[in-house]
Design an enzyme around this catalytic site. Structure first.
Site, PDB file in Angstrom:
ATOM      1  N   ASP A 116       0.858  -1.188   0.000  1.00  0.00           N
ATOM      2  CA  ASP A 116       0.000   0.000   0.000  1.00  0.00           C
ATOM      3  C   ASP A 116       0.897   1.243   0.000  1.00  0.00           C
ATOM      4  O   ASP A 116       1.745   1.411   0.877  1.00  0.00           O
ATOM      5  CB  ASP A 116      -0.890  -0.030   1.253  1.00  0.00           C
ATOM      6  CG  ASP A 116      -2.085   0.904   1.137  1.00  0.00           C
ATOM      7  OD1 ASP A 116      -1.971   1.954   0.477  1.00  0.00           O
ATOM      8  OD2 ASP A 116      -3.139   0.597   1.742  1.00  0.00           O
TER       9      ASP A 116
ATOM     10  N   ASP B 133      -3.476   7.461  -3.069  1.00  0.00           N
ATOM     11  CA  ASP B 133      -3.344   6.300  -2.177  1.00  0.00           C
ATOM     12  C   ASP B 133      -3.735   5.072  -3.000  1.00  0.00           C
ATOM     13  O   ASP B 133      -4.830   5.050  -3.594  1.00  0.00           O
ATOM     14  CB  ASP B 133      -4.313   6.550  -1.006  1.00  0.00           C
ATOM     15  CG  ASP B 133      -4.322   5.461   0.055  1.00  0.00           C
ATOM     16  OD1 ASP B 133      -3.524   4.529  -0.031  1.00  0.00           O
ATOM     17  OD2 ASP B 133      -5.169   5.585   0.975  1.00  0.00           O
TER      18      ASP B 133
ATOM     19  N   HIS C 104     -12.059   6.005   1.867  1.00  0.00           N
ATOM     20  CA  HIS C 104     -12.120   7.297   2.569  1.00  0.00           C
ATOM     21  C   HIS C 104     -11.928   8.464   1.610  1.00  0.00           C
ATOM     22  O   HIS C 104     -11.289   8.316   0.563  1.00  0.00           O
ATOM     23  CB  HIS C 104     -11.016   7.336   3.631  1.00  0.00           C
ATOM     24  CG  HIS C 104      -9.673   6.882   3.113  1.00  0.00           C
ATOM     25  ND1 HIS C 104      -8.735   7.757   2.638  1.00  0.00           N
ATOM     26  CD2 HIS C 104      -9.156   5.643   2.932  1.00  0.00           C
ATOM     27  CE1 HIS C 104      -7.686   7.076   2.219  1.00  0.00           C
ATOM     28  NE2 HIS C 104      -7.902   5.784   2.371  1.00  0.00           N
TER      29      HIS C 104
ATOM     30  N   HIS D 151      -7.369  10.796   5.706  1.00  0.00           N
ATOM     31  CA  HIS D 151      -8.722  10.273   5.914  1.00  0.00           C
ATOM     32  C   HIS D 151      -9.604  11.444   6.294  1.00  0.00           C
ATOM     33  O   HIS D 151      -9.493  11.981   7.392  1.00  0.00           O
ATOM     34  CB  HIS D 151      -8.760   9.230   7.033  1.00  0.00           C
ATOM     35  CG  HIS D 151      -7.990   7.990   6.675  1.00  0.00           C
ATOM     36  ND1 HIS D 151      -6.711   7.771   7.084  1.00  0.00           N
ATOM     37  CD2 HIS D 151      -8.330   6.913   5.929  1.00  0.00           C
ATOM     38  CE1 HIS D 151      -6.287   6.609   6.604  1.00  0.00           C
ATOM     39  NE2 HIS D 151      -7.246   6.066   5.903  1.00  0.00           N
TER      40      HIS D 151
ATOM     41  N   GLU E 100     -11.161   1.010  -1.486  1.00  0.00           N
ATOM     42  CA  GLU E 100     -10.247  -0.092  -1.157  1.00  0.00           C
ATOM     43  C   GLU E 100     -10.947  -1.331  -0.609  1.00  0.00           C
ATOM     44  O   GLU E 100     -11.004  -1.539   0.595  1.00  0.00           O
ATOM     45  CB  GLU E 100      -9.130   0.368  -0.205  1.00  0.00           C
ATOM     46  CG  GLU E 100      -9.535   1.165   1.003  1.00  0.00           C
ATOM     47  CD  GLU E 100      -8.296   1.637   1.789  1.00  0.00           C
ATOM     48  OE1 GLU E 100      -7.384   0.827   1.997  1.00  0.00           O
ATOM     49  OE2 GLU E 100      -8.265   2.812   2.183  1.00  0.00           O
TER      50      GLU E 100
ATOM     51  N   GLU F 118      -6.621  -1.083  -4.162  1.00  0.00           N
ATOM     52  CA  GLU F 118      -7.041   0.302  -3.889  1.00  0.00           C
ATOM     53  C   GLU F 118      -6.632   1.242  -5.012  1.00  0.00           C
ATOM     54  O   GLU F 118      -5.514   1.163  -5.531  1.00  0.00           O
ATOM     55  CB  GLU F 118      -6.393   0.787  -2.577  1.00  0.00           C
ATOM     56  CG  GLU F 118      -6.734   2.226  -2.218  1.00  0.00           C
ATOM     57  CD  GLU F 118      -6.171   2.650  -0.867  1.00  0.00           C
ATOM     58  OE1 GLU F 118      -5.148   2.083  -0.433  1.00  0.00           O
ATOM     59  OE2 GLU F 118      -6.771   3.563  -0.258  1.00  0.00           O
TER      60      GLU F 118
HETATM   61 MN    MN Z   1      -3.841   2.734   1.041  1.00  0.00          MN
HETATM   62 MN    MN Z   2      -6.541   4.206   1.785  1.00  0.00          MN
END
Ligand code: MN
Ligand code: MN
Length: 294
Positions: free
Chosen positions: A86, A97, A158, A166, A191, A280
């Site tokens: 990630d 992200d 998010h 977030h 995600e 994600e």
């Molecule tokens: Mn992530």
């Molecule tokens: Mn994330």
């Protein structure tokens, strides 16, 4: 969306995607977790971005929140591991992200990994202004259940804001009653997590990832000074134990005191009771759909 902001998001997205794919190429049996994390973060800088959070390398039942420490020299990828990588990059605070899952030298979990990937693809096809987030949860849930796995109900996507990882909307991986609708120009990380276990993570152990929260209450000059430096250096974004040790050698005990006072948050590792896969992307909601920036 303001065109200079949009350009920064697109640049962050390109950097995060390239660093993620470069990182995926390093996920081989015998590779050191520390090397992988350091190389991916270096790649983000080389491409003109900054890490939005430490590279997370979460293996098998660990769903999220783990980054190796500098002295974790023995931790390595093993044959058969299901590895979630990630990666977050930002340009001037605008964050992308993104994550993927790789099974190392095996394909026992091929269908599991496909299930989180196709859940993400289905959501992306469906997103447009006015779509309720509860509906997105339903798509993820049905897509993963159909393959015989469980979505992780207590992990979610998010909203993203400038220097905020977030913020705003939460995107569930199960159906909810939320009537909250996505809006044009909203930047969101989607995600889906799929698990062979019950689909519920618990906090077990530490991640080596921290977040500055607020000044400490004790009137201890050294603690207050360190807290101030952490705020200046890392601001509102998570930071790695590795980054801390390099910047502030010999201050670990002070960091631990800040954690015990709630001035710094130490993220727990999030663990399910089965093997977990995650995919994600970061998207920007457009007039009639969405743009995937990662
Ligand atoms: Mn992530
Ligand atoms: Mn994330």
């Amino acid at each position: 969306m303001d065109s200079t902001v949009l350009e920064k998001y697109r640049k962050a997205g390109k950097i995060a995607a390239e660093a993620r794919d470069y990182g995926a190429s390093l996920l081989k049996a015998g590779a050191k977790l520390l090397d992988i994390a350091e190389k991916v973060e270096k790649k983000i800088y080389e491409l003109g971005g900054k890490p939005a959070f430490p590279v997370n390398i979460s293996i098998n039942r660990v769903a999220a929140h783990f980054s190796p420490k500098l002295d974790d020299v023995e931790l390595e990828i093993r044959e058969g591991d299901v590895v979630k990588l990630d990666v977050g990059a930002h340009v001037d605070g605008y964050i992308a992200d993104t994550a993927l899952t790789v099974e190392v030298d095996n394909d026992r979990y091929h269908r599991l990994i496909q299930s989180s990937k196709s859940a993400l693809e289905r959501v992306i096809e469906h997103v447009k202004p006015g779509v309720e987030v509860g509906e997105i949860g339903k798509i993820v849930y049905e897509s993963i259940k159909k393959e015989g796995f469980n979505p992780i109900e207590n992990l979610s996507g998010h909203g993203l804001g400038r220097f905020k990882l977030h913020t705003g909307v939460s995107i569930p991986n199960v159906p909810t009653r939320s009537k909250r609708k996505l809006k044009e120009d909203e930047v969101v990380a989607i995600e889906p997590f799929a698990s062979t276990g019950r689909g519920y993570v618990e906090s077990k152990g530490w991640s080596n990832i921290y977040l500055y929260m607020h000044p400490p209450t004790p009137r201890d000059i050294r603690l207050r000074f360190l807290a101030k430096r952490l705020k200046e250096k890392f601001g509102t974004l998570p930071f790695a134990d590795r980054w801390f040790v390099r910047e502030f050698p010999n201050l670990r005990i002070a960091l631990e005191r800040l954690i015990s006072h709630g001035s710094v948050y130490h993220y727990p590792r999030l663990v399910d009771d089965g093997i977990v896969s995650q995919h994600e992307h970061t998207i920007i909601v457009t007039e009639d759909g969405c743009e995937v920036i990662t």
